[in-house]
Design an enzyme around this catalytic site. Structure first.
Site, PDB file in Angstrom:
ATOM      1  N   LYS A  40       1.011  -1.274   0.026  1.00  0.00           N
ATOM      2  CA  LYS A  40       0.169  -0.030   0.016  1.00  0.00           C
ATOM      3  C   LYS A  40       0.863   1.191   0.099  1.00  0.00           C
ATOM      4  CE  LYS A  40      -3.807  -2.412   2.660  1.00  0.00           C
ATOM      5  NZ  LYS A  40      -4.808  -2.205   3.630  1.00  0.00           N
ATOM      6  N   TYR A  78     -12.313  -1.850  -2.852  1.00  0.00           N
ATOM      7  CA  TYR A  78     -12.770  -2.331  -1.767  1.00  0.00           C
ATOM      8  C   TYR A  78     -14.275  -2.208  -1.367  1.00  0.00           C
ATOM      9  CZ  TYR A  78      -8.186  -2.617   0.539  1.00  0.00           C
ATOM     10  OH  TYR A  78      -7.038  -3.000   1.065  1.00  0.00           O
ATOM     11  N   ASN A 144      -1.742   0.092   7.202  1.00  0.00           N
ATOM     12  CA  ASN A 144      -1.231  -1.178   7.532  1.00  0.00           C
ATOM     13  C   ASN A 144      -0.229  -1.819   6.500  1.00  0.00           C
ATOM     14  OD1 ASN A 144      -3.290  -1.853   5.777  1.00  0.00           O
ATOM     15  ND2 ASN A 144      -4.343  -3.155   7.214  1.00  0.00           N
ATOM     16  N   HIS A 147      -1.511  -5.623   1.795  1.00  0.00           N
ATOM     17  CA  HIS A 147      -2.856  -6.314   1.666  1.00  0.00           C
ATOM     18  C   HIS A 147      -2.576  -7.642   1.187  1.00  0.00           C
ATOM     19  CE1 HIS A 147      -6.877  -7.642  -0.109  1.00  0.00           C
ATOM     20  NE2 HIS A 147      -5.924  -7.896  -1.235  1.00  0.00           N
ATOM     21  N   GLU A 158      -9.452 -10.406  -7.271  1.00  0.00           N
ATOM     22  CA  GLU A 158      -8.362  -9.420  -7.262  1.00  0.00           C
ATOM     23  C   GLU A 158      -7.367  -9.662  -8.070  1.00  0.00           C
ATOM     24  OE1 GLU A 158      -7.117  -9.599  -2.949  1.00  0.00           O
ATOM     25  OE2 GLU A 158      -9.344  -9.058  -2.309  1.00  0.00           O
TER      26      GLU A 158
END
Ligand SMILES: Nc1ncnc2c1ncn2[C@@H]1O[C@H](COP(=O)(O)OP(=O)(O)OP(=O)(O)O)[C@@H](O)[C@H]1O
Length: 229
Positions: A40, A78, A144, A147, A158
């Site tokens: 990310k 998302y 975080n 993913h 995905e």
């Protein structure tokens, strides 16, 4: 940076709870799988360390792209969190800078990558899985660093989202793989290896490749078929 558009699908996956997700211990079968990993925006400056961990954990990086999501693409990716209070911030975060997306391959890739990245919240990760990627490189609960797909259905959706040309074919494993090789490959390969040892050519790999092409029993025009064991 690659700014080409990603494929958009309108599939919304069911919302798995943390409790319903399987663990590695539950897994009885060893499967060669693909999973999607994203570094990310907040993890990109640690990309080298994260990729080193990926390789040390036995994954192969099958495909890799660097890109920046538009807010629309981040919303789509998302979509399952549409109703969550953090959704607008998540979309802003995920479209706020470059990301790196990778297709990882390994036995039990989906579960193993989830183990390696650790719990969703870095604060929890630091307490319970201090060696995990989110413990080491995550910030607050939203930021975080990485993913990982949470199921085979999600992984397929995905991977197609970022690599739309991906073909999903089942890989043969275990007895099925052994039967397939015994029927189609071993007879010809055994004969080729015997000939190779007799011949002892200077470049054995090229010689073997040429022999296999010339003696391929499945090629039109090759009459002789090799008896299976
Ligand atoms: N309570 C929260 N507050 C802020 N952001 C959150 C919160 N919960 C989740 N997020 C963000 O939304 C993302 C998606 O949440 P999800 O519950 O799917 O966790 P995950 O499956 O571990 O994460 P990811 O899908 O990114 O791998 C999280 O990775 C995190 O960036």
């Amino acid at each position: 940076m690659d700014d080409e558009n990603v494929d958009n699908t309108d599939t919304v996956e069911e919302n798995d709870t943390e409790e319903s997700k399987p663990t590695e211990d539950d897994s009885k079968l060893v499967e060669i799988e693909r999973t999607l990993a994203i570094i990310k925006p907040d993890g990109v400056d640690k990309a080298n360390e994260i990729e080193e961990t990926i390789l040390n954990e036995g994954f192969t990086i099958l495909q890799k792209r660097s890109l920046q999501l538009t807010p629309e693409q981040a919303s789509e990716f998302y979509a399952e969190h549409f109703e969550k209070p953090f959704y607008p911030r998540l979309v802003t975060y995920m479209s706020g800078g470059p990301i790196i997306v990778m297709v990882l391959v390994r036995e039990n890739a989906i579960l193993h990558w989830r183990e390696v990245i650790g719990p969703t919240k870095p604060s929890v990760a630091r307490e319970t899985k201090p060696d995990s990627i989110r413990a080491k490189y995550g910030g607050d609960d939203e930021h975080n660093a990485v993913h990982g797909s949470d199921s085979s259905t999600s992984a397929e959706r995905e991977i197609r989202f970022f690599f739309p040309d991906t073909v999903f074919e089942s890989t043969l494993i275990g007895d099925t793989a052994r039967d397939y090789l015994a029927k189609y490959i071993n007879p010809t390969l055994s004969k080729a290896l015997v000939e190779l040892c007799k011949e002892k050519p200077a470049d054995p790999v090229v010689w073997l490749a040429d022999w296999l092409l010339a003696n391929n029993p499945y090629r039109a025009g090759v009459q002789e078929t090799v008896e299976s064991n």
